[in-house]
Write a protein that holds these residues in place. Sequence first.
Motif, PDB file in Angstrom:
ATOM      1  N   GLN A 299     -52.436  81.337  79.902  1.00  0.00           N
ATOM      2  CA  GLN A 299     -52.515  82.322  80.980  1.00  0.00           C
ATOM      3  C   GLN A 299     -53.245  83.581  80.498  1.00  0.00           C
ATOM      4  O   GLN A 299     -54.159  84.083  81.156  1.00  0.00           O
ATOM      5  N   VAL A 300     -52.861  84.076  79.342  1.00  0.00           N
ATOM      6  CA  VAL A 300     -53.474  85.292  78.799  1.00  0.00           C
ATOM      7  C   VAL A 300     -54.928  85.040  78.392  1.00  0.00           C
ATOM      8  O   VAL A 300     -55.799  85.887  78.619  1.00  0.00           O
ATOM      9  N   LEU A 301     -55.194  83.880  77.827  1.00  0.00           N
ATOM     10  CA  LEU A 301     -56.583  83.541  77.507  1.00  0.00           C
ATOM     11  C   LEU A 301     -57.432  83.476  78.773  1.00  0.00           C
ATOM     12  O   LEU A 301     -58.587  83.896  78.778  1.00  0.00           O
ATOM     13  N   TYR A 302     -56.860  82.980  79.853  1.00  0.00           N
ATOM     14  CA  TYR A 302     -57.572  82.963  81.139  1.00  0.00           C
ATOM     15  C   TYR A 302     -57.857  84.396  81.602  1.00  0.00           C
ATOM     16  O   TYR A 302     -58.954  84.681  82.082  1.00  0.00           O
ATOM     17  N   TYR A 303     -56.893  85.282  81.455  1.00  0.00           N
ATOM     18  CA  TYR A 303     -57.131  86.694  81.796  1.00  0.00           C
ATOM     19  C   TYR A 303     -58.334  87.218  81.012  1.00  0.00           C
ATOM     20  O   TYR A 303     -59.226  87.847  81.577  1.00  0.00           O
ATOM     21  N   LEU A 304     -58.340  86.972  79.716  1.00  0.00           N
ATOM     22  CA  LEU A 304     -59.436  87.455  78.872  1.00  0.00           C
ATOM     23  C   LEU A 304     -60.759  86.817  79.280  1.00  0.00           C
ATOM     24  O   LEU A 304     -61.792  87.492  79.337  1.00  0.00           O
ATOM     25  N   TRP A 305     -60.746  85.519  79.560  1.00  0.00           N
ATOM     26  CA  TRP A 305     -61.947  84.802  79.989  1.00  0.00           C
ATOM     27  C   TRP A 305     -62.466  85.386  81.305  1.00  0.00           C
ATOM     28  O   TRP A 305     -63.660  85.663  81.441  1.00  0.00           O
ATOM     29  N   TYR A 306     -61.564  85.570  82.264  1.00  0.00           N
ATOM     30  CA  TYR A 306     -61.955  86.096  83.575  1.00  0.00           C
ATOM     31  C   TYR A 306     -62.531  87.507  83.435  1.00  0.00           C
ATOM     32  O   TYR A 306     -63.573  87.815  84.020  1.00  0.00           O
ATOM     33  N   LEU A 307     -61.855  88.347  82.680  1.00  0.00           N
ATOM     34  CA  LEU A 307     -62.346  89.709  82.494  1.00  0.00           C
ATOM     35  C   LEU A 307     -63.739  89.714  81.858  1.00  0.00           C
ATOM     36  O   LEU A 307     -64.604  90.505  82.248  1.00  0.00           O
ATOM     37  N   LYS A 308     -63.970  88.828  80.914  1.00  0.00           N
ATOM     38  CA  LYS A 308     -65.269  88.751  80.255  1.00  0.00           C
ATOM     39  C   LYS A 308     -66.357  88.269  81.221  1.00  0.00           C
ATOM     40  O   LYS A 308     -67.419  88.888  81.328  1.00  0.00           O
ATOM     41  N   HIS A 309     -66.076  87.167  81.925  1.00  0.00           N
ATOM     42  CA  HIS A 309     -67.115  86.535  82.737  1.00  0.00           C
ATOM     43  C   HIS A 309     -67.266  87.145  84.127  1.00  0.00           C
ATOM     44  O   HIS A 309     -68.358  87.088  84.697  1.00  0.00           O
ATOM     45  N   GLU A 310     -66.225  87.702  84.673  1.00  0.00           N
ATOM     46  CA  GLU A 310     -66.299  88.255  86.026  1.00  0.00           C
ATOM     47  C   GLU A 310     -66.443  89.773  86.045  1.00  0.00           C
ATOM     48  O   GLU A 310     -66.940  90.329  87.014  1.00  0.00           O
ATOM     49  N   LYS A 311     -65.991  90.444  85.002  1.00  0.00           N
ATOM     50  CA  LYS A 311     -66.002  91.909  84.990  1.00  0.00           C
ATOM     51  C   LYS A 311     -66.822  92.497  83.848  1.00  0.00           C
ATOM     52  O   LYS A 311     -66.993  93.709  83.772  1.00  0.00           O
ATOM     53  N   GLY A 312     -67.264  91.654  82.931  1.00  0.00           N
ATOM     54  CA  GLY A 312     -68.036  92.141  81.799  1.00  0.00           C
ATOM     55  C   GLY A 312     -67.219  92.941  80.802  1.00  0.00           C
ATOM     56  O   GLY A 312     -67.757  93.712  80.010  1.00  0.00           O
ATOM     57  N   VAL A 313     -65.911  92.733  80.800  1.00  0.00           N
ATOM     58  CA  VAL A 313     -65.001  93.462  79.920  1.00  0.00           C
ATOM     59  C   VAL A 313     -64.515  92.524  78.823  1.00  0.00           C
ATOM     60  O   VAL A 313     -63.973  91.450  79.111  1.00  0.00           O
ATOM     61  N   VAL A 314     -64.724  92.917  77.593  1.00  0.00           N
ATOM     62  CA  VAL A 314     -64.230  92.136  76.465  1.00  0.00           C
ATOM     63  C   VAL A 314     -63.087  92.921  75.839  1.00  0.00           C
ATOM     64  O   VAL A 314     -63.247  94.078  75.446  1.00  0.00           O
ATOM     65  N   THR A 315     -61.928  92.303  75.796  1.00  0.00           N
ATOM     66  CA  THR A 315     -60.745  92.958  75.251  1.00  0.00           C
ATOM     67  C   THR A 315     -59.879  91.924  74.553  1.00  0.00           C
ATOM     68  O   THR A 315     -60.246  90.756  74.455  1.00  0.00           O
ATOM     69  N   THR A 316     -58.746  92.343  74.071  1.00  0.00           N
ATOM     70  CA  THR A 316     -57.768  91.450  73.464  1.00  0.00           C
ATOM     71  C   THR A 316     -56.463  91.605  74.231  1.00  0.00           C
ATOM     72  O   THR A 316     -56.349  92.440  75.121  1.00  0.00           O
ATOM     73  N   ALA A 317     -55.494  90.804  73.864  1.00  0.00           N
ATOM     74  CA  ALA A 317     -54.228  90.813  74.592  1.00  0.00           C
ATOM     75  C   ALA A 317     -53.057  90.658  73.633  1.00  0.00           C
ATOM     76  O   ALA A 317     -53.221  90.266  72.480  1.00  0.00           O
ATOM     77  N   VAL A 318     -51.899  90.961  74.178  1.00  0.00           N
ATOM     78  CA  VAL A 318     -50.641  90.804  73.447  1.00  0.00           C
ATOM     79  C   VAL A 318     -49.640  90.153  74.390  1.00  0.00           C
ATOM     80  O   VAL A 318     -49.527  90.546  75.548  1.00  0.00           O
ATOM     81  N   ILE A 319     -48.944  89.138  73.881  1.00  0.00           N
ATOM     82  CA  ILE A 319     -47.799  88.607  74.613  1.00  0.00           C
ATOM     83  C   ILE A 319     -46.577  89.232  73.967  1.00  0.00           C
ATOM     84  O   ILE A 319     -46.373  89.122  72.761  1.00  0.00           O
ATOM     85  N   ASP A 320     -45.791  89.926  74.777  1.00  0.00           N
ATOM     86  CA  ASP A 320     -44.593  90.607  74.298  1.00  0.00           C
ATOM     87  C   ASP A 320     -43.355  89.798  74.677  1.00  0.00           C
ATOM     88  O   ASP A 320     -43.214  89.371  75.830  1.00  0.00           O
ATOM     89  N   TYR A 321     -42.474  89.592  73.706  1.00  0.00           N
ATOM     90  CA  TYR A 321     -41.195  88.919  73.905  1.00  0.00           C
ATOM     91  C   TYR A 321     -40.101  89.942  73.598  1.00  0.00           C
ATOM     92  O   TYR A 321     -39.577  89.971  72.475  1.00  0.00           O
ATOM     93  N   PRO A 322     -39.746  90.809  74.553  1.00  0.00           N
ATOM     94  CA  PRO A 322     -38.829  91.912  74.257  1.00  0.00           C
ATOM     95  C   PRO A 322     -37.438  91.476  73.800  1.00  0.00           C
ATOM     96  O   PRO A 322     -36.859  92.121  72.923  1.00  0.00           O
TER      97      PRO A 322
END
Length: 177
Positions: free
Chosen positions: A99-122
């Motif tokens: 799911q998070v990789l899809y967010y990153l993929w979508y942001l890169k290909h649809e918005k031109g934004v390259v970023t990283t992510a964190v999955i938090d397990y509080p």
Amino acid sequence: MTSIPPFPNTPLTGTEVHYYALCPRKLWWFSHGMEQEHVTGGTGHENVEIGTQLHRDSYAGRGQREVMIDGLLRIDFTEDGKIHEIKKSRGGERAAQMQVLYYLWYLKHEKGVVTTAVIDYPKERRRLDITLTPARESEVEEAIAAAQAVKELPRPPHVPAPMPLCKNCAYQDLCWG
């Protein structure tokens, strides 16, 4: 930016990618209007309720909360240039990562934004850093194509027997009941 394949019809939501990685049958039911996790006595499935409370109570006051992008991605919060996804536990960790990789993929290909992510397990006081590498990008593109194919099936995909995750799934009665 224009979409690169494999968006044959409509883009997927983050939930759909998560459900596909967890169980293609769950994706099929969900994409055909069966939202079981929100129908139990009007209060919702127990695991969904716990997740909702974690989202509400965890990381309060940190970053921008509940960021919706194009009606497809619901990012739990952003902080220090990273997107964060809050999860109850490591059960289904592969699906959460997809799911998070899809967010990153979508942001890169649809918005031109390259970023990283964190999955938090509080509850576990644990974090998992996620980066979209070329190999993982290919994995996401394969998942997108496969998830689209599942959504287009006339009936739920066959699963030979219940899996361990089925015992806590809100869709178990539809699949096995």
